[in-house]
Design a protein around this motif. Sequence first.
Motif, short mmCIF file in Angstrom:
data_model
loop_
_atom_site.label_atom_id
_atom_site.label_comp_id
_atom_site.label_asym_id
_atom_site.label_seq_id
_atom_site.Cartn_x
_atom_site.Cartn_y
_atom_site.Cartn_z
N GLY A 113 18.18 -51.40 -7.21
CA GLY A 113 19.04 -51.49 -8.37
C GLY A 113 20.41 -50.91 -8.12
N GLU A 114 21.30 -51.14 -9.09
CA GLU A 114 22.70 -50.73 -8.95
C GLU A 114 22.84 -49.21 -8.92
OE1 GLU A 114 26.96 -51.34 -11.32
OE2 GLU A 114 25.11 -52.30 -12.06
N LYS A 115 22.01 -48.52 -9.69
CA LYS A 115 22.09 -47.06 -9.72
C LYS A 115 21.87 -46.47 -8.33
CE LYS A 115 19.88 -45.13 -13.07
NZ LYS A 115 18.75 -44.59 -13.86
N ILE A 116 20.86 -46.95 -7.61
CA ILE A 116 20.57 -46.44 -6.27
C ILE A 116 21.70 -46.80 -5.31
CG2 ILE A 116 19.01 -46.62 -4.30
CD1 ILE A 116 17.90 -45.02 -6.59
N ASP A 117 22.23 -48.01 -5.47
CA ASP A 117 23.35 -48.42 -4.60
C ASP A 117 24.55 -47.48 -4.77
OD1 ASP A 117 21.87 -50.49 -3.60
OD2 ASP A 117 22.70 -51.98 -5.00
N ASN A 118 24.83 -47.12 -6.01
CA ASN A 118 25.94 -46.21 -6.28
C ASN A 118 25.69 -44.84 -5.66
OD1 ASN A 118 27.34 -48.15 -7.74
ND2 ASN A 118 26.45 -47.53 -9.70
N LEU A 119 24.46 -44.34 -5.81
CA LEU A 119 24.15 -43.02 -5.24
C LEU A 119 24.18 -43.04 -3.72
CD1 LEU A 119 21.28 -41.89 -7.67
CD2 LEU A 119 23.61 -41.00 -7.54
N LEU A 120 23.73 -44.14 -3.12
CA LEU A 120 23.80 -44.25 -1.65
C LEU A 120 25.26 -44.31 -1.19
CD1 LEU A 120 20.90 -46.79 -0.94
CD2 LEU A 120 20.93 -44.33 -0.47
N ARG A 121 26.08 -44.97 -2.00
CA ARG A 121 27.51 -45.02 -1.69
C ARG A 121 28.09 -43.59 -1.77
NH1 ARG A 121 28.62 -48.46 -5.18
NH2 ARG A 121 28.51 -50.30 -3.84
N PHE A 122 27.68 -42.84 -2.77
CA PHE A 122 28.13 -41.44 -2.90
C PHE A 122 27.67 -40.60 -1.71
CE2 PHE A 122 27.29 -37.12 -4.53
CZ PHE A 122 28.55 -36.79 -5.01
N GLU A 123 26.42 -40.82 -1.29
CA GLU A 123 25.88 -40.09 -0.13
C GLU A 123 26.67 -40.40 1.13
OE1 GLU A 123 21.70 -39.64 2.38
OE2 GLU A 123 22.09 -41.40 1.14
N ARG A 124 27.00 -41.67 1.34
CA ARG A 124 27.73 -42.05 2.56
C ARG A 124 29.09 -41.37 2.61
NH1 ARG A 124 25.47 -47.20 1.44
NH2 ARG A 124 27.39 -47.86 0.39
N HIS A 125 29.75 -41.29 1.47
CA HIS A 125 31.07 -40.66 1.51
C HIS A 125 30.96 -39.15 1.64
CE1 HIS A 125 35.37 -40.85 1.28
NE2 HIS A 125 35.36 -39.82 0.43
N ILE A 126 29.92 -38.55 1.09
CA ILE A 126 29.69 -37.12 1.33
C ILE A 126 29.58 -36.86 2.83
CG2 ILE A 126 28.00 -35.26 1.12
CD1 ILE A 126 29.44 -35.50 -1.42
N LYS A 127 28.76 -37.67 3.51
CA LYS A 127 28.58 -37.48 4.95
C LYS A 127 29.87 -37.72 5.71
CE LYS A 127 23.65 -38.64 5.14
NZ LYS A 127 22.63 -39.56 5.70
N LEU A 128 30.60 -38.78 5.32
CA LEU A 128 31.86 -39.08 5.99
C LEU A 128 32.85 -37.92 5.84
CD1 LEU A 128 33.76 -41.02 7.46
CD2 LEU A 128 34.36 -42.01 5.22
N SER A 129 32.93 -37.35 4.66
CA SER A 129 33.84 -36.23 4.42
C SER A 129 33.44 -35.01 5.24
CB SER A 129 33.87 -35.88 2.93
OG SER A 129 34.35 -36.97 2.17
#
Length: 250
Positions: free
Chosen positions: A94-110
């Motif tokens: 679902g979209e909610k999980i996609d958004n949270l995974l997107r948030f996780e990816r940018h946390i790691k990138l930062s």
Amino acid sequence: MSNKKKFIKDVIQQFTVKINQDEANDQLIHSLIFLGEHESYCRSYPEISDIIYHLEKDKFHILKENFALLDEITENKFAALLSNEKIAPENGKGEKIDNLLRFERHIKLSCYQRDYILSQTSDAERSARDAEKVAKKAKGKVGHIYSEFVGILAIFTAMSFTMMGSVQVLGNLFHDVKLWGKSSIGYALVIGGIYILIMYLIIMILLVGMKKLYGDDDNDYKFTPKIVRAVIEISIFMIVTGILSIWMLK
């Protein structure tokens, strides 16, 4: 600070403390549910980066631990929370999980970006310290060379004036030696012996001065005993011989 950035900061701060999965973590789960429902929050890359870049060192370390960004850590606490049925009732889709995974990816990138920046800063600081040491060493050498140059000029100037003055004194002493008879030779020997002693004493004083300027203050200047003895013996021999010559001719 906008409400969006304030909320994102609050979520990230909750991951800067060690998470125990055996506990309910209701507040954190509630925050993740709200975050997943707002795609714009999860795409707020500048705000996320700015918050992570300004985290304290200890909190940043725990954040990386919770996201399994440390070599010795394999369990991703954030990913484990996404499996909670309150967050992913649709089996992790679902979209909610996609958004949270997107948030996780940018946390790691930062986090990766901050580590890289810190490593580059450390290298730059190390290079700056090395350059400063080299500059101080070079400055010290230049100053030492300059002081040596000035000191050598001063010493040679003093020696030049001393030699010129001593030649004039010697000429005055020999002024009365008109005829080269036996008495005149004796008189010359006495004057010559005294002259040698005086000149050698002046040279010794100059050498001691040079030692004080450029040598180790803990060590005194060492004269060669054989040379000192030879100069004294020659001077005494000339003086005694001259006195005997004058006395015998009276």
